[in-house]
Design a protein around this motif. Structure first.
Motif, mmCIF file in Angstrom:
data_model
loop_
_atom_site.group_PDB
_atom_site.id
_atom_site.type_symbol
_atom_site.label_atom_id
_atom_site.label_comp_id
_atom_site.label_asym_id
_atom_site.label_seq_id
_atom_site.Cartn_x
_atom_site.Cartn_y
_atom_site.Cartn_z
ATOM 1 N N ASN A 156 16.280 -32.289 18.071
ATOM 2 C CA ASN A 156 17.656 -32.421 17.619
ATOM 3 C C ASN A 156 18.204 -33.775 18.067
ATOM 4 O OD1 ASN A 156 17.478 -29.793 16.742
ATOM 5 N ND2 ASN A 156 18.651 -28.941 18.428
ATOM 6 N N TYR A 175 16.219 -35.738 11.490
ATOM 7 C CA TYR A 175 16.503 -34.915 12.658
ATOM 8 C C TYR A 175 17.820 -34.185 12.456
ATOM 9 C CZ TYR A 175 12.854 -37.715 14.790
ATOM 10 O OH TYR A 175 11.679 -38.333 15.051
ATOM 11 N N LEU A 221 16.996 -38.059 21.195
ATOM 12 C CA LEU A 221 16.384 -36.808 20.760
ATOM 13 C C LEU A 221 16.257 -35.845 21.934
ATOM 14 C CD1 LEU A 221 13.561 -38.041 18.383
ATOM 15 C CD2 LEU A 221 15.748 -37.042 17.785
ATOM 16 N N GLU A 229 11.817 -40.256 9.757
ATOM 17 C CA GLU A 229 11.920 -38.825 10.068
ATOM 18 C C GLU A 229 13.377 -38.386 10.030
ATOM 19 O OE1 GLU A 229 9.640 -36.356 11.181
ATOM 20 O OE2 GLU A 229 8.055 -37.687 10.473
#
Length: 150
Positions: free
Chosen positions: A142, A113, A134, A111
């Motif tokens: 974020n 971010y 995160l 993923e």
């Protein structure tokens, strides 16, 4: 011979004006002659348990006691299980120093971010291995507290 200055339209408008004036005076007189003994009980309105307005007072037997200390105003405090600081590992996929943002790709899930320059602890470049946490932002998760791995 001269004609009358009052035409049919003028006469009709004058009649309407006088009729309105008479009705207004009549309403004013009715208000003045209205009931003067309005008590507070006649003016009260109650709200029942379903939120509807009614003129009957609520039944005291149905009253529910609420502890004022249990009411939380504002954002509820985070529980311990909400604060799991899962430090993740990833690689900087893109970072623009002039604009102050970039993206980090997580190693385990792949993923991407978003990361802002304010979320950096160490200076980073593209393809640097980093650890990060995160945090929920306005548009999604974020990366914050980003540290470069040596």
């Amino acid at each position: 011979m001269a004609r009358s200055q009052e035409s049919f339209g003028k006469k009709e408008r004058e009649k309407k004006r006088l009729k309105k004036k008479k009705e207004k005076q009549q309403k004013k007189d009715e208000r003045k002659a209205g009931p003067k003994n309005n008590s507070l009980e006649d003016m009260l309105v109650y709200v029942d348990e379903y939120g509807r307005l009614t003129d009957t007072p609520p039944d005291p037997a149905n009253k529910i006691e609420i502890d004022a200390e249990s009411i939380e105003i504002g954002v509820p405090k985070k529980a311990e299980e909400d604060e799991v600081p899962a430090e993740r590992e990833g690689k900087v996929a893109f970072f623009n120093h002039s604009k102050g943002y970039g993206f980090i790709r997580e190693q385990s899930s792949g993923e991407k971010y978003f990361v802002h320059i304010n979320g950096l602890i160490d200076e980073v470049e593209e393809d640097d291995k980093v650890t990060f946490e995160l945090e929920k932002g306005l548009k999604g998760l974020n990366a914050v507290r980003v540290k470069r791995v040596k």
